[in-house]
Scaffold this motif. Sequence first.
Motif, short mmCIF file in Angstrom:
data_model
loop_
_atom_site.label_atom_id
_atom_site.label_comp_id
_atom_site.label_asym_id
_atom_site.label_seq_id
_atom_site.Cartn_x
_atom_site.Cartn_y
_atom_site.Cartn_z
N ASN A 98 -45.97 17.37 105.59
CA ASN A 98 -44.61 17.17 105.09
C ASN A 98 -44.00 16.03 105.90
O ASN A 98 -43.96 16.08 107.12
CB ASN A 98 -43.76 18.43 105.27
CG ASN A 98 -44.11 19.50 104.29
OD1 ASN A 98 -44.84 19.28 103.33
ND2 ASN A 98 -43.61 20.69 104.52
N THR A 99 -43.51 15.04 105.20
CA THR A 99 -42.91 13.87 105.84
C THR A 99 -41.54 13.63 105.24
O THR A 99 -41.34 13.81 104.04
CB THR A 99 -43.80 12.63 105.63
OG1 THR A 99 -45.10 12.89 106.16
CG2 THR A 99 -43.22 11.39 106.29
N ALA B 87 -43.92 10.24 100.88
CA ALA B 87 -42.49 10.09 101.15
C ALA B 87 -42.06 8.62 101.18
O ALA B 87 -41.01 8.26 100.63
CB ALA B 87 -42.13 10.78 102.46
N ALA B 88 -42.84 7.77 101.83
CA ALA B 88 -42.48 6.34 101.90
C ALA B 88 -42.45 5.72 100.52
O ALA B 88 -41.52 4.96 100.19
CB ALA B 88 -43.46 5.59 102.81
N GLU B 89 -43.43 6.05 99.71
CA GLU B 89 -43.47 5.50 98.36
C GLU B 89 -42.26 5.96 97.55
O GLU B 89 -41.63 5.17 96.84
CB GLU B 89 -44.78 5.91 97.68
CG GLU B 89 -45.00 5.24 96.36
CD GLU B 89 -46.37 5.49 95.78
OE1 GLU B 89 -46.67 4.86 94.74
OE2 GLU B 89 -47.15 6.27 96.34
N MET C 77 -37.02 1.70 108.71
CA MET C 77 -37.46 2.98 108.12
C MET C 77 -37.65 3.98 109.24
O MET C 77 -38.33 3.70 110.23
CB MET C 77 -38.77 2.80 107.35
CG MET C 77 -39.34 4.13 106.82
SD MET C 77 -40.92 3.93 105.96
CE MET C 77 -40.34 3.30 104.37
N TYR C 78 -37.05 5.15 109.07
CA TYR C 78 -37.25 6.28 109.98
C TYR C 78 -38.15 7.27 109.25
O TYR C 78 -37.79 7.74 108.17
CB TYR C 78 -35.91 6.95 110.33
CG TYR C 78 -35.09 6.11 111.26
CD1 TYR C 78 -35.11 6.33 112.63
CD2 TYR C 78 -34.31 5.06 110.77
CE1 TYR C 78 -34.37 5.53 113.50
CE2 TYR C 78 -33.57 4.26 111.63
CZ TYR C 78 -33.61 4.49 112.99
OH TYR C 78 -32.88 3.70 113.83
N THR C 79 -39.30 7.56 109.82
CA THR C 79 -40.25 8.47 109.19
C THR C 79 -40.77 9.48 110.21
O THR C 79 -41.11 9.12 111.33
CB THR C 79 -41.42 7.70 108.53
OG1 THR C 79 -42.38 8.64 108.03
CG2 THR C 79 -42.09 6.73 109.49
#
Length: 175
Positions: free
Chosen positions: A52-53, A78-80, A101-103
């Motif tokens: 889970n991201t 999630a990024a996509e 971007m914070y991931t």
Amino acid sequence: MTDDTKVNTKPPGTYTVISTNDGSKQVEIHIELMRLAILQAEMATPNDNAFNTGIIIVNGMTPISEGRSRESNMNKHAAEIALIKAHSHSQNARLLAGSTMYTTMEPCSSKKVSKVPCTSLIIDAGITTVVIGVKEPESFVNCKGVDTLCAAGIHVIHLQLLQEECLKTNIHLLT
């Protein structure tokens, strides 16, 4: 060299690890925004085959987009998802270049994981800084996201002080 060969003319990006809160305004901002990404990860549907991201994208302090694993029925990372959302609003799409971007998890770097690796999408979007909460554990694949982003001139900050919080939603995959 063919016309479709990409040549990286950017200097390499940097990789910085932040393991303690030094009380600086910048570290406090990183913590605040990563906690928003963690909230996104907490909303992701649990899965036994994938992490889970959660992601938040900002330009300065202006929110551009957010995303989480398996947010849509498209089964995308999630990024996509966050980048698709940003591109769907022309004003936000223009803000992507130069954004951060914070991931919660290191972005994927392999076509084995995704048709187009998240690192490629991040590079193509013009994001200049990626703040990660944790390097991807080797449970599923040997991720080279940090290396790929740095080689493309992107600055990567590993907010190691929030690593446990970022892993909480994935603890079932790590035991």
